[in-house]
Write an enzyme that holds these catalytic residues in place. Structure first.
Site, PDB file in Angstrom:
ATOM      1  N   ILE A   1       5.269  26.474   1.836  1.00  7.59           N
ATOM      2  CA  ILE A   1       5.589  27.823   1.311  1.00  7.59           C
ATOM      3  C   ILE A   1       4.474  28.350   0.081  1.00  7.59           C
ATOM      4  O   ILE A   1       4.868  29.929  -0.461  1.00  7.59           O
ATOM      5  CB  ILE A   1       6.982  28.169   0.436  1.00  7.59           C
ATOM      6  CG1 ILE A   1       7.228  26.693  -0.930  1.00  7.59           C
ATOM      7  CG2 ILE A   1       7.670  27.829   1.516  1.00  7.59           C
ATOM      8  CD1 ILE A   1       8.631  27.021  -1.116  1.00  7.59           C
TER       9      ILE A   1
ATOM     10  N   VAL B   1       7.367  15.726  -5.250  1.00  8.16           N
ATOM     11  CA  VAL B   1       8.683  16.106  -4.310  1.00  8.16           C
ATOM     12  C   VAL B   1       8.695  14.985  -3.651  1.00  8.16           C
ATOM     13  O   VAL B   1       7.816  13.863  -3.408  1.00  8.16           O
ATOM     14  CB  VAL B   1       8.800  17.336  -3.142  1.00  8.16           C
ATOM     15  CG1 VAL B   1      10.051  16.700  -2.698  1.00  8.16           C
ATOM     16  CG2 VAL B   1       8.726  18.770  -3.803  1.00  8.16           C
TER      17      VAL B   1
ATOM     18  N   HIS C   1       5.353  12.626   1.812  1.00 10.45           N
ATOM     19  CA  HIS C   1       4.588  14.319   2.583  1.00 10.45           C
ATOM     20  C   HIS C   1       2.810  14.063   2.639  1.00 10.45           C
ATOM     21  O   HIS C   1       2.486  13.306   1.901  1.00 10.45           O
ATOM     22  CB  HIS C   1       5.300  15.237   2.405  1.00 10.45           C
ATOM     23  CG  HIS C   1       5.177  15.507   0.538  1.00 10.45           C
ATOM     24  ND1 HIS C   1       6.444  14.608  -0.654  1.00 10.45           N
ATOM     25  CD2 HIS C   1       4.252  16.461  -0.129  1.00 10.45           C
ATOM     26  CE1 HIS C   1       4.920  15.501  -1.241  1.00 10.45           C
ATOM     27  NE2 HIS C   1       4.622  16.121  -0.949  1.00 10.45           N
TER      28      HIS C   1
END
Length: 126
Positions: free
Chosen positions: A40, A106, A110
């Site tokens: 994003i 986070v 990932h």
């Protein structure tokens, strides 16, 4: 084996919420082991994230606790995602930030895929 491979997993992190369908994403690819979607806040013309479906905090956690199928599935999803985004030629960068020194924002493993332009040096020279 590393001493600290299992930091507590926070099931309220944004990637866990995306996996549960609580937060939408611009999906690129998914299978039984991984989900790929557009970042994003892109840092390159093409910036995607690939995450395992399992609750893994870091690469150390993942490589110690994930099954062989999960490990192969994540890396296969990275390659498939790069192909779907037409990054394979002329090339792209993959990056995974781990822990505080690695600037992991986070706490869910990932992998970033960056491409769409010449990316330059990996780190500034010191």
């Amino acid at each position: 084996m590393p001493v600290n491979t299992r930091d507590p997993y926070d099931p309220t992190n944004i990637f866990a919420r995306i996996l549960r369908g609580e937060i939408p994403c611009r999906e690129i690819y998914q299978d039984a082991h991984a989900l790929a979607f557009h970042d994003i806040n892109p840092q390159a013309p093409v910036h995607a994230l690939v995450i395992p479906r399992g609750a893994y905090v870091s690469l150390a956690d993942f490589t110690v606790h994930a099954s062989d199928a999960e490990i192969a599935g994540l890396w296969r999803a990275v390659g498939i995602t790069a192909d779907l985004l037409a990054l394979t030629d002329p090339g792209y960068r993959i990056l995974s930030n781990i822990g505080g020194h690695g600037h992991q924002e986070v706490p869910h493993l990932h992998v970033h895929l960056f491409g769409g332009r010449q990316l330059g040096a990996m780190l500034p020279r010191t």
